[in-house]
Design a protein around this motif. Structure first.
Motif, short mmCIF file in Angstrom:
data_model
loop_
_atom_site.label_atom_id
_atom_site.label_comp_id
_atom_site.label_asym_id
_atom_site.label_seq_id
_atom_site.Cartn_x
_atom_site.Cartn_y
_atom_site.Cartn_z
N ASN A 8 0.79 -1.19 0.17
CA ASN A 8 0.05 -0.03 -0.09
C ASN A 8 0.82 1.31 -0.03
O ASN A 8 2.07 1.26 0.28
CB ASN A 8 -0.97 0.12 1.28
CG ASN A 8 -0.11 0.13 2.47
OD1 ASN A 8 0.18 1.24 2.83
ND2 ASN A 8 0.01 -0.95 3.19
N THR A 9 0.24 2.35 -0.20
CA THR A 9 0.91 3.51 -0.32
C THR A 9 0.37 4.56 0.57
O THR A 9 0.39 5.88 0.40
CB THR A 9 1.01 4.28 -2.05
OG1 THR A 9 -0.54 4.55 -2.14
CG2 THR A 9 1.29 3.21 -3.03
N ILE A 10 -0.31 4.11 1.70
CA ILE A 10 -0.86 4.93 2.56
C ILE A 10 0.06 5.92 3.09
O ILE A 10 -0.08 7.13 3.29
CB ILE A 10 -1.35 4.03 3.99
CG1 ILE A 10 -2.46 3.09 3.43
CG2 ILE A 10 -1.96 5.10 4.95
CD1 ILE A 10 -2.76 2.29 4.47
N ARG A 11 1.24 5.67 3.46
CA ARG A 11 2.22 6.56 4.02
C ARG A 11 2.61 7.54 3.00
O ARG A 11 2.49 8.82 3.54
CB ARG A 11 3.92 5.90 4.46
CG ARG A 11 4.79 6.81 4.78
CD ARG A 11 5.70 5.90 5.56
NE ARG A 11 5.52 6.17 7.07
CZ ARG A 11 5.80 5.32 8.12
NH1 ARG A 11 6.63 4.38 7.62
NH2 ARG A 11 5.80 5.65 9.23
N ARG A 12 2.88 7.26 1.82
CA ARG A 12 2.84 8.45 0.93
C ARG A 12 1.74 9.38 0.43
O ARG A 12 1.68 10.59 0.61
CB ARG A 12 3.28 7.73 -0.63
CG ARG A 12 3.76 8.79 -1.60
CD ARG A 12 4.62 7.99 -2.79
NE ARG A 12 4.94 6.80 -2.38
CZ ARG A 12 5.02 5.58 -3.06
NH1 ARG A 12 4.41 5.58 -4.29
NH2 ARG A 12 5.52 4.62 -2.49
N THR A 35 -4.21 0.08 14.43
CA THR A 35 -4.62 -0.61 13.19
C THR A 35 -4.12 0.06 12.04
O THR A 35 -3.52 -0.55 11.01
CB THR A 35 -6.18 -0.38 13.09
OG1 THR A 35 -6.83 -0.99 14.34
CG2 THR A 35 -6.84 -1.13 11.85
N ILE A 36 -3.81 1.47 11.95
CA ILE A 36 -3.23 2.22 10.97
C ILE A 36 -1.70 1.64 10.78
O ILE A 36 -1.46 1.40 9.54
CB ILE A 36 -3.42 3.63 10.95
CG1 ILE A 36 -4.86 4.06 10.95
CG2 ILE A 36 -2.60 4.20 9.93
CD1 ILE A 36 -5.74 3.88 9.77
N ILE A 37 -1.06 1.69 11.83
CA ILE A 37 0.33 1.28 11.69
C ILE A 37 0.33 -0.19 11.21
O ILE A 37 1.14 -0.34 10.41
CB ILE A 37 0.73 1.31 13.21
CG1 ILE A 37 0.94 2.68 13.68
CG2 ILE A 37 2.40 0.64 13.16
CD1 ILE A 37 1.35 2.78 15.10
N ALA A 38 -0.47 -0.88 11.71
CA ALA A 38 -0.16 -2.39 11.26
C ALA A 38 -0.55 -2.55 9.59
O ALA A 38 0.01 -3.26 8.97
CB ALA A 38 -1.28 -3.33 12.20
N ILE A 39 -1.67 -1.93 9.38
CA ILE A 39 -1.79 -1.80 8.01
C ILE A 39 -0.80 -1.35 6.98
O ILE A 39 -0.53 -1.78 6.00
CB ILE A 39 -3.29 -1.21 7.38
CG1 ILE A 39 -4.37 -1.93 8.33
CG2 ILE A 39 -3.40 -1.10 6.18
CD1 ILE A 39 -5.86 -1.43 8.45
N SER A 45 -4.10 -8.28 6.60
CA SER A 45 -4.98 -7.55 5.45
C SER A 45 -6.21 -6.96 6.33
O SER A 45 -7.08 -7.73 6.74
CB SER A 45 -5.54 -8.70 4.70
OG SER A 45 -6.29 -8.19 3.63
N PRO A 46 -6.49 -5.75 5.77
CA PRO A 46 -7.60 -5.08 6.38
C PRO A 46 -9.15 -5.66 5.74
O PRO A 46 -9.10 -6.29 4.83
CB PRO A 46 -7.46 -3.45 6.37
CG PRO A 46 -6.65 -3.61 4.87
CD PRO A 46 -5.79 -4.85 4.92
N THR B 47 -11.92 -9.75 3.88
CA THR B 47 -10.57 -9.18 3.91
C THR B 47 -10.06 -8.74 2.55
O THR B 47 -10.80 -9.24 1.36
CB THR B 47 -9.55 -10.20 4.26
OG1 THR B 47 -9.33 -11.11 3.20
CG2 THR B 47 -9.80 -10.77 5.47
N LEU B 48 -9.40 -7.55 2.41
CA LEU B 48 -8.84 -7.09 1.20
C LEU B 48 -8.28 -8.22 0.28
O LEU B 48 -8.34 -8.39 -1.05
CB LEU B 48 -8.04 -6.00 1.43
CG LEU B 48 -7.55 -5.12 0.35
CD1 LEU B 48 -8.57 -4.69 -0.38
CD2 LEU B 48 -6.27 -4.06 0.80
N GLU B 49 -7.41 -9.18 1.02
CA GLU B 49 -6.89 -10.10 0.16
C GLU B 49 -7.78 -10.87 -0.54
O GLU B 49 -7.67 -11.19 -1.64
CB GLU B 49 -5.99 -11.05 1.15
CG GLU B 49 -5.08 -11.99 0.36
CD GLU B 49 -4.07 -12.68 1.44
OE1 GLU B 49 -4.17 -12.28 2.56
OE2 GLU B 49 -3.20 -13.25 0.74
#
Lengths: 70, 70
Positions: A8-12, A35-39, A45-46, B47-49
């Motif tokens: 994923n590109t969440i951080r960006r 939860t955000i950190i883990a994802i 997988s969320p 799940t997303l996966e």
DNA sequence: TCTACATGTAAGATATATTTGACTCTGAGT
DNA sequence: ACTCAGAGTCAAATATATCTTACATGTAGA
């Protein structure tokens, strides 16, 4: 379910979105900071629902935020 | 997590894909038939996966199979 | 009619996602 | 040196997704 094939590109996305913090993102989508950190770190997988909500925050289609490599 | 806002076109996709059965789809993505039934009927959010795997079976982008209505 | 298959439901068990609370670490500012 | 915010980790608890097994129904074909 085996190894995760989802990146994923969440951080960006967060930094592109005015350096939104993990805490702020968590509150917007109604989950905890952990939860955000883990994802972000692809620990698990969320749910599809959460993935859609995160993409929505950034105003992007889900496929811009999460990608699947078979 | 509240009411589900995610709908899907799995049933239509299955019939378009040479009338693929629920059991066949379940085996292709490595889950049980009951899981497919529950997702088709929007009993819960996969799940997303798993969502990615299902879309991949039909050769479609995830957004063609699952749609989110905020 | 009998059989087989596709679909649906349901209860209890297991696996995984998510929460809660606490703690650490680093970098920026004062 | 001190504080504070952002980020990360961990363990235990709760919620939810998934599995297992069993049973019920309708429909198609022999």
């Amino acid at each position: 379910m085996a190894k995760l094939k989802i990146s994923n590109t969440i951080r960006r996305c967060r930094f592109d979105a005015d350096e939104m913090t993990q805490k702020a993102l968590a509150e917007k989508v109604g989950v905890t900071r952990q939860t955000i950190i883990a994802i972000e770190n692809a620990k698990y997988s969320p749910t599809l629902e959460l993935a859609f909500q995160i993409a929505e925050v950034f105003g992007k289609p889900l496929s811009d935020v999460f990608t699947y490599e078979p």
